[in-house]
Design an enzyme around this catalytic site. Structure first.
Site, PDB file in Angstrom:
ATOM      1  N   ARG A  17       0.802  -1.228   0.000  1.00 51.48           N
ATOM      2  CA  ARG A  17       0.000   0.000   0.000  1.00 51.48           C
ATOM      3  C   ARG A  17       0.837   1.281   0.000  1.00 51.48           C
ATOM      4  NH1 ARG A  17      -3.934  -0.924   4.820  1.00 51.48           N
ATOM      5  NH2 ARG A  17      -2.492  -2.626   5.323  1.00 51.48           N
ATOM      6  N   ASP A 109       7.430  -1.605  11.747  1.00 56.32           N
ATOM      7  CA  ASP A 109       6.781  -0.420  11.173  1.00 56.32           C
ATOM      8  C   ASP A 109       6.012   0.404  12.204  1.00 56.32           C
ATOM      9  OD1 ASP A 109       4.671  -2.101  11.690  1.00 56.32           O
ATOM     10  OD2 ASP A 109       3.699  -1.843   9.739  1.00 56.32           O
ATOM     11  N   ALA A 429      37.897  48.089  -6.152  1.00 56.78           N
ATOM     12  CA  ALA A 429      36.621  47.612  -6.680  1.00 56.78           C
ATOM     13  C   ALA A 429      36.802  47.002  -8.066  1.00 56.78           C
ATOM     14  CB  ALA A 429      35.616  48.754  -6.743  1.00 56.78           C
TER      15      ALA A 429
HETATM   16  C1  UD1 Z   1      -1.070  -8.777  13.472  1.00 58.14           C
HETATM   17  C2  UD1 Z   1      -1.631  -9.662  14.572  1.00 58.14           C
HETATM   18  C3  UD1 Z   1      -2.868  -8.982  15.158  1.00 58.14           C
HETATM   19  C4  UD1 Z   1      -2.513  -7.602  15.656  1.00 58.14           C
HETATM   20  C5  UD1 Z   1      -1.871  -6.786  14.552  1.00 58.14           C
HETATM   21  C6  UD1 Z   1      -1.357  -5.496  15.093  1.00 58.14           C
HETATM   22  C7  UD1 Z   1      -1.160 -11.977  14.016  1.00 58.14           C
HETATM   23  C8  UD1 Z   1      -1.663 -13.208  13.426  1.00 58.14           C
HETATM   24  N1  UD1 Z   1      -1.972 -10.931  14.013  1.00 58.14           N
HETATM   25  O1  UD1 Z   1      -2.039  -8.736  12.447  1.00 58.14           O
HETATM   26  O2  UD1 Z   1      -3.398  -9.737  16.227  1.00 58.14           O
HETATM   27  O3  UD1 Z   1      -3.663  -6.933  16.130  1.00 58.14           O
HETATM   28  O4  UD1 Z   1      -0.763  -7.494  13.972  1.00 58.14           O
HETATM   29  O5  UD1 Z   1      -0.879  -4.685  14.062  1.00 58.14           O
HETATM   30  O6  UD1 Z   1      -0.037 -11.959  14.504  1.00 58.14           O
HETATM   31  N2  UD1 Z   1       5.371 -10.307   9.177  1.00 58.14           N
HETATM   32  C9  UD1 Z   1       6.493 -10.996   8.795  1.00 58.14           C
HETATM   33  N3  UD1 Z   1       6.358 -12.188   8.183  1.00 58.14           N
HETATM   34  C10 UD1 Z   1       5.149 -12.748   7.965  1.00 58.14           C
HETATM   35  C11 UD1 Z   1       4.006 -12.047   8.359  1.00 58.14           C
HETATM   36  C12 UD1 Z   1       4.141 -10.839   8.971  1.00 58.14           C
HETATM   37  O7  UD1 Z   1       7.607 -10.525   8.989  1.00 58.14           O
HETATM   38  O8  UD1 Z   1       5.120 -13.854   7.428  1.00 58.14           O
HETATM   39  C13 UD1 Z   1       5.511  -9.011   9.826  1.00 58.14           C
HETATM   40  C14 UD1 Z   1       4.959  -7.913   8.961  1.00 58.14           C
HETATM   41  O9  UD1 Z   1       5.990  -7.318   8.184  1.00 58.14           O
HETATM   42  C15 UD1 Z   1       4.401  -6.936   9.996  1.00 58.14           C
HETATM   43  C16 UD1 Z   1       4.038  -7.807  11.165  1.00 58.14           C
HETATM   44  O10 UD1 Z   1       4.738  -9.005  10.996  1.00 58.14           O
HETATM   45  O11 UD1 Z   1       5.391  -6.022  10.424  1.00 58.14           O
HETATM   46  C17 UD1 Z   1       2.539  -8.055  11.292  1.00 58.14           C
HETATM   47  O12 UD1 Z   1       2.092  -8.747  10.173  1.00 58.14           O
HETATM   48  P1  UD1 Z   1       0.693  -8.454   9.500  1.00 58.14           P
HETATM   49  O13 UD1 Z   1       0.497  -9.413   8.434  1.00 58.14           O
HETATM   50  O14 UD1 Z   1       0.577  -7.015   9.182  1.00 58.14           O
HETATM   51  O15 UD1 Z   1      -0.294  -8.813  10.713  1.00 58.14           O
HETATM   52  P2  UD1 Z   1      -1.737  -8.252  10.936  1.00 58.14           P
HETATM   53  O16 UD1 Z   1      -2.675  -8.950  10.067  1.00 58.14           O
HETATM   54  O17 UD1 Z   1      -1.726  -6.797  10.911  1.00 58.14           O
END
Ligand code: UD1
Ligand code: CA
Length: 500
Positions: A17, A109, A429
């Site tokens: 995004r 982030d 000058a």
């Molecule tokens: C996650 C949480 C949710 C919480 C929210 C807060 C889980 C399953 N859910 O959801 O409960 O309320 O964060 O923002 O944990 N990332 C990786 N590798 C992966 C997946 C994610 O490094 O395979 C990192 C992403 O870069 C990100 C973070 O983990 O920084 C969270 O991942 P994201 O997929 O955004 O989780 P949410 O669905 O937001």
């Protein structure tokens, strides 16, 4: 070791995004990347080790993190299969003996996260007899977050992700910030048991809560009021909103420390800038990088300074500066451009429409108007006339000009480097100085002035110019003026220079 502390920062996710060539966590806020802020907070805990999980755009993210935290353990998550998968990758990157103590999970982030918050959270976790702790918050709109489900005793029973939530669960406004703390033993035992049997087909780290309960362990929630600390930026609008909030917090801190910020809404100060008490920032000021401003200095309006040191009591108005040093009591601007390597001495002046680069301008020395000063050393108390160019580049290389102490150079001079003007010397000058000027000498290079009398009347007949000249000559009473020989001989040479 009971005090062993591991911080795992998850930064493998994509940042679709953002619509950017730059990885999401590398976007800057207040002079640091987002992940830089998180790492800064993590380092504030003085943990035993930091592990960063990288995946998407890891060729950008990995080296950036290594530059900030040289002893980081980088682990690569080839495919993003969920937060539990990411933590498993990190866990496997650690040797057996490092899988002990307390483990904190944070995301790359969330730039507003503070070390102090993490530290209180770790203390809370260590003081509770629990397998894991969740940093939670109560929010007005829980959309997108995992919801904290509690049992009849109000104990944490599970985290249910948005996509898997029943309508009742979806209505819960207490959310998982994503920041979790684990006992290493429990993390080690639970990671292999987390499945991807859910709406997203991902390995959810949040499933560890229900698994802890099944194993008869307890989970604690540590609620914070300041939930913005856990907010992530997923797009440019959120990035701008978090940047504004961080800037507001930075300015509030400096105001508490005794800095006057006349208009916080138009003032931007990076996280690593240092300001002394009784500094005044006028509207439209941006201080970046490692800029330092000493007490009683007044900056602005409308200045952008990056990696600039401003001495006590200095005055900087409408200036742009980078990698420059401004001495105590010195004055800069309005409309000055200080390029890298500019050093302005105590009580010195870089005035209006002046550009400087690699210029060492001594104490009390002044370059007041319309000049370019490149590759120069200007001695103490020297004065450079208006409209002076330090011609530092011969087309092949840069050369240096030295102006001696208390020298007075006149308006519209060109110093053709390499050249030097001795202490106490002067120039006339319009001079083009190509040879070294001895101390105390006056150097004059422009030829004597010559007049071609009645030129306008002869060459521009019938024009307003000629008419005006004719009228003036007709009114001329003094026969000395308009003498055909071209004026007073020697009027230029030997006169005091016309200084700017
Ligand atoms: C996650 C949480 C949710 C919480 C929210 C807060 C889980 C399953 N859910 O959801 O409960 O309320 O964060 O923002 O944990 N990332 C990786 N590798 C992966 C997946 C994610 O490094 O395979 C990192 C992403 O870069 C990100 C973070 O983990 O920084 C969270 O991942 P994201 O997929 O955004 O989780 P949410 O669905 O937001
Ligand atoms: Ca997220």
């Amino acid at each position: 070791m009971p005090d062993d502390l591991t911080v795992i920062v998850l930064a493998a996710g994509g940042g679709t995004r953002m619509r950017s060539k730059t990885a999401k966590v590398l976007h800057p806020i207040s002079g640091r990347s987002m992940v830089g802020h998180v790492l800064h907070a993590a380092r504030g805990l003085e943990p035993t080790r930091i592990v960063a999980v990288v995946g998407h755009q890891r060729e950008q993210v990995g080296p950036h993190i290594e530059a900030l935290v040289p002893d980081v353990t980088l682990s690569i998550q080839e495919t993003q299969e969920g937060t539990a998968h990411a933590v498993r990758v990190a866990w496997q990157a650690l040797p057996e003996e490092a899988r002990v103590g307390t483990v904190v999970i944070a995301y790359g982030d969330t730039p507003l996260l503070e070390a102090e918050t993490l530290s209180r959270f770790v203390r809370f976790h260590r003081d509770s007899p629990v397998a894991m702790s969740i940093l939670t918050g109560v929010v007005a709109d829980p959309t997108g977050y995992g919801r904290i489900v509690r049992d009849e005793q109000d104990a944490v029973a599970a985290i249910v992700e948005e996509k898997d939530a029943s309508p009742d669960e979806a209505a819960i406004d207490e959310i998982n910030s994503g920041i979790l703390a684990f006992d290493a033993d429990f993390l080690d035992e639970v990671l292999p048991r987390i499945s991807n049997d859910n709406a997203k087909g991902e390995y959810y780290l949040t499933d560890a809560v229900a698994l802890a309960r099944e194993a008869g362990r307890t989970v604690a929630a540590f609620a914070i009021d300041d939930v913005v600390q856990t907010e992530g930026a997923n797009d440019r609008a959120q990035l701008a909103a978090l940047a504004a909030e961080m800037n507001r917090r930075i300015l509030a801190r400096w105001m508490r420390e005794g800095v006057t910020v006349v208009d916080p809404s138009s003032t931007w100060v990076d996280a690593d800038v240092k300001l002394a008490a009784d500094v005044t920032l006028l509207p439209g000021v941006q201080l970046h990088g490692a800029t330092v401003v000493e007490e009683d200095a007044v900056i602005g309006p409308d200045c952008t300074l990056k990696d600039v040191e401003v001495g006590p009591g200095a005055r900087v108005v409408r200036a742009h500066g980078e990698l420059a040093v401004i001495g105590a009591g010195a004055s800069v601007g309005p409309f000055a451009y200080l390029r890298p390597g500019t050093v302005l001495g105590r009580d010195g002046k870089i005035g209006t429409f002046v550009e400087t680069k690699n210029a060492d301008i001594g104490p009390g020395a002044k370059v007041p108007h319309l000049s370019y000063v490149g590759d120069a050393t200007i001695g103490e108390g020297a004065n450079i006339g208006a409209g002076t160019i330090f011609a530092n580049y011969d087309g092949l290389q840069k050369n240096r000009t030295t102006i001696g102490a208390h020298a007075k150079t006149a308006s519209n001079n060109t110093f053709v480097a390499p050249v030097s003007v001795g202490d106490g010397a002067a120039t006339g000058a319009g001079s083009v100085i190509r040879r070294d000027v001895p101390p105390g000498a006056l150097a004059v290079s422009s030829g004597p002035q010559r007049h071609v009398e009645r030129w306008a009347l002869r060459k521009r007949p019938g024009t307003q110019q000629a008419e005006a000249a004719e009228k003036a000559l007709g009114a001329q009473a003094d026969p000395a003026v308009g003498r055909p020989d071209g004026g007073t001989p020697g009027a230029d040479v030997g006169d005091a220079p016309t200084s700017g």
